[in-house]
Scaffold this motif. Structure first.
Motif, PDB file in Angstrom:
ATOM      1  N   ILE A  49     -12.280   0.735  -9.974  1.00 54.43           N
ATOM      2  CA  ILE A  49     -10.883   0.832  -9.552  1.00 54.43           C
ATOM      3  C   ILE A  49     -10.128   0.935 -10.737  1.00 54.43           C
TER       4      ILE A  49
ATOM      5  N   HIS B  81      -6.203   1.973  -7.702  1.00 55.27           N
ATOM      6  CA  HIS B  81      -6.916   2.820  -6.857  1.00 55.27           C
ATOM      7  C   HIS B  81      -8.295   2.961  -6.912  1.00 55.27           C
ATOM      8  N   ILE B  82      -9.126   3.142  -5.894  1.00 55.46           N
ATOM      9  CA  ILE B  82     -10.581   3.330  -6.170  1.00 55.46           C
ATOM     10  C   ILE B  82     -10.666   4.968  -6.831  1.00 55.46           C
TER      11      ILE B  82
ATOM     12  N   ARG C 293      -7.920  -4.218   0.957  1.00 56.74           N
ATOM     13  CA  ARG C 293      -7.213  -3.335   1.957  1.00 56.74           C
ATOM     14  C   ARG C 293      -7.946  -2.234   2.172  1.00 56.74           C
ATOM     15  N   GLU C 294      -8.411  -1.365   0.991  1.00 60.43           N
ATOM     16  CA  GLU C 294      -8.906  -0.216   1.303  1.00 60.43           C
ATOM     17  C   GLU C 294     -10.490  -0.163   1.657  1.00 60.43           C
ATOM     18  N   LEU C 295     -11.070  -1.183   1.449  1.00 60.76           N
ATOM     19  CA  LEU C 295     -12.448  -1.007   1.830  1.00 60.76           C
ATOM     20  C   LEU C 295     -12.561  -2.258   3.093  1.00 60.76           C
ATOM     21  N   GLN C 296     -11.636  -2.865   3.174  1.00 63.07           N
ATOM     22  CA  GLN C 296     -11.862  -4.225   4.129  1.00 63.07           C
ATOM     23  C   GLN C 296     -12.979  -5.021   4.179  1.00 63.07           C
TER      24      GLN C 296
ATOM     25  N   ASP D 289      -2.962   5.837  -1.472  1.00 66.71           N
ATOM     26  CA  ASP D 289      -4.258   5.570  -1.554  1.00 66.71           C
ATOM     27  C   ASP D 289      -4.341   4.343  -2.716  1.00 66.71           C
ATOM     28  N   GLU D 290      -3.090   3.724  -3.060  1.00 63.08           N
ATOM     29  CA  GLU D 290      -2.740   2.900  -4.090  1.00 63.08           C
ATOM     30  C   GLU D 290      -2.329   1.759  -3.383  1.00 63.08           C
ATOM     31  N   VAL D 291      -2.801   0.290  -4.261  1.00 59.06           N
ATOM     32  CA  VAL D 291      -2.012  -0.918  -3.906  1.00 59.06           C
ATOM     33  C   VAL D 291      -1.511  -1.289  -5.035  1.00 59.06           C
TER      34      VAL D 291
ATOM     35  N   GLU E 220       0.898  -1.068  -0.278  1.00 53.47           N
ATOM     36  CA  GLU E 220       0.163   0.097  -0.119  1.00 53.47           C
ATOM     37  C   GLU E 220       0.710   1.264  -0.134  1.00 53.47           C
TER      38      GLU E 220
ATOM     39  N   VAL F 261      -7.115  -4.127  -3.732  1.00 51.22           N
ATOM     40  CA  VAL F 261      -7.471  -2.767  -3.483  1.00 51.22           C
ATOM     41  C   VAL F 261      -8.757  -2.706  -2.793  1.00 51.22           C
TER      42      VAL F 261
END
Length: 157
Positions: A116, A105-106, A74-77, A36-38, A33, A71
């Motif tokens: 994404i 990224h979203i 990680r970002e939205l769990q 805001d990117e994976v 991460e 993404v």
């Protein structure tokens, strides 16, 4: 840049072609991460070519799809599934590249539908391919049924 801890390690039956370290023919991808990117980095080889020394477009799609999933993890769990993947193949990706980088990224979200944006860069940092993935995200109960129970980065556990 923070390394993402694979939340699926140790799950019965987990053999993802992209990210399982236990799949003998898998890519064994790891993820990071950064803001805001994976992203993931991977070294292609001739085993993944379509044309001579050229990475197969289906492998490119698989890499993009995999990063999109991470993404979401990680970002939205949560977990979910790809419902659409639109790829723009801009220039060939060579299997002789020492390292390629796939980032996502979203770019939009409306309730449980997420878009994404993804890029694939060669070793020189040139964007070779771009994609937009549409993802249907699961609620917490469904994500847990799918084996997802959170996605941390190193030092955050």
């Amino acid at each position: 840049m923070k390394k993402i801890i694979n939340p699926y390690l140790g799950k019965k039956g987990y053999k993802c072609i992209c990210c399982s370290p236990d799949n003998p023919i898998g890519l064994h991808l790891q993820f990071w991460e950064e803001g805001d990117e994976v992203l993931t980095k991977w070294s292609p080889s001739e085993n993944y070519q379509g044309w001579v020394d050229t990475l197969h477009g289906g492998v490119i799609a698989m890499l993009m799809d995999e990063v999109a999933g991470w993404v979401v993890n990680r970002e939205l769990q949560t977990a979910g599934m790809t419902t659409r993947l639109d790829i723009k193949y801009r220039q060939p990706v060579m299997t002789t590249e020492p390292l390629i980088t796939i980032k996502g990224h979203i770019s939009a979200q409306r309730r449980n539908i997420v878009t994404i944006h993804l890029t694939l860069e060669n070793a020189k940092g040139e964007i070779c391919d771009e994609a937009d993935a549409t993802y249907f995200t699961f609620g917490p109960e469904r994500a847990k049924e799918m084996g997802f129970d959170g996605c941390a980065v190193e030092g955050e556990e």
